[in-house]
Write an enzyme that holds these catalytic residues in place. Structure first.
Site, PDB file in Angstrom:
ATOM      1  N   ASN A 127      46.228  48.744  57.391  1.00  0.00           N
ATOM      2  CA  ASN A 127      46.812  47.558  58.023  1.00  0.00           C
ATOM      3  C   ASN A 127      47.981  46.954  57.256  1.00  0.00           C
ATOM      4  O   ASN A 127      48.638  46.047  57.759  1.00  0.00           O
ATOM      5  CB  ASN A 127      45.743  46.491  58.298  1.00  0.00           C
ATOM      6  N   ARG A 167      51.613  40.704  60.720  1.00  0.00           N
ATOM      7  CA  ARG A 167      50.162  40.498  60.724  1.00  0.00           C
ATOM      8  C   ARG A 167      49.815  39.190  60.016  1.00  0.00           C
ATOM      9  O   ARG A 167      50.127  39.019  58.837  1.00  0.00           O
ATOM     10  CB  ARG A 167      49.478  41.658  60.001  1.00  0.00           C
ATOM     11  N   ASN A 211      47.108  48.576  46.508  1.00  0.00           N
ATOM     12  CA  ASN A 211      46.489  47.582  47.372  1.00  0.00           C
ATOM     13  C   ASN A 211      45.718  48.403  48.393  1.00  0.00           C
ATOM     14  O   ASN A 211      46.289  48.887  49.369  1.00  0.00           O
ATOM     15  CB  ASN A 211      47.526  46.688  48.046  1.00  0.00           C
ATOM     16  N   ALA A 239      41.249  46.792  52.936  1.00  0.00           N
ATOM     17  CA  ALA A 239      39.806  46.704  53.179  1.00  0.00           C
ATOM     18  C   ALA A 239      39.019  47.774  52.427  1.00  0.00           C
ATOM     19  O   ALA A 239      37.840  47.569  52.119  1.00  0.00           O
ATOM     20  CB  ALA A 239      39.527  46.795  54.673  1.00  0.00           C
ATOM     21  N   HIS A 283      36.817  47.085  49.252  1.00  0.00           N
ATOM     22  CA  HIS A 283      35.451  46.576  49.331  1.00  0.00           C
ATOM     23  C   HIS A 283      34.445  47.618  49.802  1.00  0.00           C
ATOM     24  O   HIS A 283      33.254  47.321  49.880  1.00  0.00           O
ATOM     25  CB  HIS A 283      35.415  45.368  50.279  1.00  0.00           C
ATOM     26  N   ASP A 315      36.470  56.958  42.967  1.00  0.00           N
ATOM     27  CA  ASP A 315      36.244  58.234  42.292  1.00  0.00           C
ATOM     28  C   ASP A 315      37.539  59.022  42.114  1.00  0.00           C
ATOM     29  O   ASP A 315      37.727  59.694  41.093  1.00  0.00           O
ATOM     30  CB  ASP A 315      35.214  59.064  43.052  1.00  0.00           C
ATOM     31  N   HIS A 334      46.438  42.407  45.415  1.00  0.00           N
ATOM     32  CA  HIS A 334      46.174  41.833  46.738  1.00  0.00           C
ATOM     33  C   HIS A 334      47.112  40.654  46.949  1.00  0.00           C
ATOM     34  O   HIS A 334      47.346  39.872  46.021  1.00  0.00           O
ATOM     35  CB  HIS A 334      44.726  41.356  46.868  1.00  0.00           C
ATOM     36  N   ILE A 335      47.614  40.519  48.136  1.00  0.00           N
ATOM     37  CA  ILE A 335      48.541  39.436  48.460  1.00  0.00           C
ATOM     38  C   ILE A 335      47.823  38.090  48.439  1.00  0.00           C
ATOM     39  O   ILE A 335      48.328  37.111  47.904  1.00  0.00           O
ATOM     40  CB  ILE A 335      49.205  39.701  49.828  1.00  0.00           C
ATOM     41  N   THR A 336      46.632  38.054  49.013  1.00  0.00           N
ATOM     42  CA  THR A 336      45.867  36.807  49.059  1.00  0.00           C
ATOM     43  C   THR A 336      44.877  36.760  47.897  1.00  0.00           C
ATOM     44  O   THR A 336      44.588  37.776  47.262  1.00  0.00           O
ATOM     45  CB  THR A 336      45.075  36.693  50.377  1.00  0.00           C
ATOM     46  N   ARG A 372      34.696  40.065  50.806  1.00  0.00           N
ATOM     47  CA  ARG A 372      35.934  40.444  50.117  1.00  0.00           C
ATOM     48  C   ARG A 372      35.866  40.187  48.609  1.00  0.00           C
ATOM     49  O   ARG A 372      36.772  40.548  47.876  1.00  0.00           O
ATOM     50  CB  ARG A 372      37.125  39.697  50.714  1.00  0.00           C
TER      51      ARG A 372
END
Length: 146
Positions: free
Chosen positions: A12, A19, A78, A81, A84, A91, A104-106, A115
């Site tokens: 994404n 987004r 990055n 999702a 997580h 690995d 991560h941006i946020t 998260r």
């Protein structure tokens, strides 16, 4: 100092710029990648930023494996999702033994509880989150000087 850095973006993140701009801002992934390339080029020492984005976990794993063959000295990732959920990406990073920064941006710790768990952070050189797209700049700069 590292000459080849690989920037990996997961699912994404190809939608950056459109987004949920209230969370992720309006800067596109293409703009982030170009800024990173410019940052590497400005070193004037042959430094190079390679970029890769995929929405598919296996393709990300394959690119991490290829990074070792390509002589990449540092990865900025990055994983979106997959941060997580993906033991496979963890690995792959451990298997290549290429040092990496998780970005991560946020601020993921201010978001939904699921998260808060990362399969990568305990093995990362550093974790950068919550700085917006500047987190990429800071991470790439560190990687180029590693």
């Amino acid at each position: 100092m590292v000459k080849k850095v690989l920037l990996i973006n997961g699912p994404n993140l190809n939608l950056l710029g459109t987004r949920e701009p209230e969370k992720y801002g309006t800067t596109s992934l293409k703009d982030i990648e170009q800024a990173g390339r410019d940052q590497a080029d400005s070193k004037k020492d042959g430094s190079e930023l390679q970029v890769f984005q995929s929405n598919t976990e296996g393709f990300i794993v394959d690119r991490i494996h290829k990074a070792k063959q390509d002589g990449v000295g540092f990865i900025v990732i990055n994983a979106g999702a997959y941060t997580h959920t993906s033991v496979a990406i963890r690995d792959a990073l451990l298997g290549t033994a290429i040092p990496f920064i998780e970005v991560h941006i946020t601020n993921v710790h201010q978001r939904e509880p699921f998260r808060h768990q990362s399969y990568l952070s305990d093995k990362a050189v550093a974790v950068v989150c919550g700085l917006g797209v500047y987190g990429y700049t800071a991470s790439i700069e560190y990687a180029l000087n590693y």
